[in-house]
Write an enzyme that holds these catalytic residues in place. Structure first.
Site, PDB file in Angstrom:
ATOM      1  N   ASP A  61     -11.574 -16.521 -14.186  1.00  0.00           N
ATOM      2  CA  ASP A  61     -11.395 -15.069 -13.720  1.00  0.00           C
ATOM      3  C   ASP A  61      -9.838 -15.344 -14.114  1.00  0.00           C
ATOM      4  O   ASP A  61      -8.996 -14.616 -15.025  1.00  0.00           O
ATOM      5  CB  ASP A  61     -11.333 -14.212 -12.441  1.00  0.00           C
ATOM      6  N   LYS A  70       8.561  -2.870   5.298  1.00  0.00           N
ATOM      7  CA  LYS A  70       9.135  -3.618   6.164  1.00  0.00           C
ATOM      8  C   LYS A  70       7.923  -5.202   6.754  1.00  0.00           C
ATOM      9  O   LYS A  70       7.148  -5.489   7.567  1.00  0.00           O
ATOM     10  CB  LYS A  70       9.838  -4.245   7.477  1.00  0.00           C
TER      11      LYS A  70
END
Length: 284
Positions: free
Chosen positions: A67, A169
């Site tokens: 890939d 975050k």
């Protein structure tokens, strides 16, 4: 087809040998084969050509490898609609669907014009620093914002179109296409998305808040990520292969590209069969 380009995984001698067999088969049917100069030097039936020029001339691109090799070739295609046939010489890939045993039957169908092509959504990514564009990428799998090995949690303000989403975050953030949903997104706990769908997934990497979860948005949405002030190492990576460091205040804008990738589909396996095989579903 009159011209076919062949790309192989670098320094993979088995791939070079198979490329020679494919080139000989195509030549025997009156089809000219193009390859990078270094590869063409090892394949008598191929003409040497700079890699960047092959997609501009070829009617089809054949990729022998995994890939990652296919992703690099998809980047070379740029704005063109040159179909890519991925042949995996190792274990079955999500993008390189064709196995070694299927090469001749698939090529026979291709020459007869008897194979289907899947149109895969790609992303156009622009990075702006103080309102100035500093980089641009086209992505087939995913875009990742990640912290360095010793960096702290990153604050990333996310907008979808004109709506504020949240300030993540986290150790990083993944924006993946349906094609890329089975890559880093899957490892980070994101959903598997059928490549037939027009959508994107935003997946935080190790979020500080446990309630931050992957979210799927329309493929027509424009996603904007601003890296808030930080003095740590933060890196943007496109398709796991190219990228750049980010600074505090940098804005990353992601939208659907008007230039999709065209991948030749396996005539013997559908998408769900590939999922079952690759992810070993149903095995004990």
């Amino acid at each position: 087809m009159k011209l076919v380009g062949i790309f192989v995984k670098r320094h993979h001698q088995d791939a070079v040998r198979v490329a020679g067999e494919v080139a000989a088969w195509l030549n025997g049917r009156g089809i000219t084969v193009l390859a990078e100069e270094a590869l063409a030097a090892e394949i008598p039936d191929a003409l040497g050509c700079p890699a960047v020029e092959i997609p501009t001339q070829a009617d089809l691109l054949i990729v022998l490898g995994g890939d990652g090799t296919l992703l690099s070739v998809a980047r070379l295609v740029g704005d063109r609609r040159t179909p890519i046939l991925g042949i995996n010489l190792g274990s079955l890939g999500f993008l390189t669907e064709i196995t070694r045993d299927e090469i001749v039957p698939v090529l026979t169908k291709l020459v007869a014009g008897d194979l289907a092509v899947s149109e895969r959504l790609r992303l156009d990514v622009v990075i702006r620093r103080e309102e100035t564009e500093v980089a641009r990428y086209r992505v087939l799998n995913d875009l990742v914002i990640n912290k360095g090995a010793l960096a702290r949690i990153i604050d990333m303000e996310a907008w979808v179109d004109d709506a504020y989403l949240t300030t993540f975050k986290a150790d990083g953030l993944i924006i993946a296409t349906p094609t890329g949903s089975t890559a880093y997104n899957l490892a980070a706990g994101g959903p598997i998305i059928s490549p037939a769908l027009n959508c994107l997934v935003i997946s935080p990497i190790c979020p500080h808040m446990l309630t931050n979860r992957p979210i799927i948005v329309s493929g027509e949405s424009v996603i904007r990520i601003e890296v808030k002030f930080q003095d740590e190492d933060v890196v943007l990576t496109a398709d796991g292969q190219i990228g750049m460091p980010l600074h505090g205040g940098d804005v990353v804008e992601i939208r659907r590209s008007s230039h999709p990738s065209l991948l030749v589909l396996s005539p013997t396996k559908d998408y769900f069969q590939i999922l079952r095989t690759k992810l070993k579903w149903g095995e004990r």
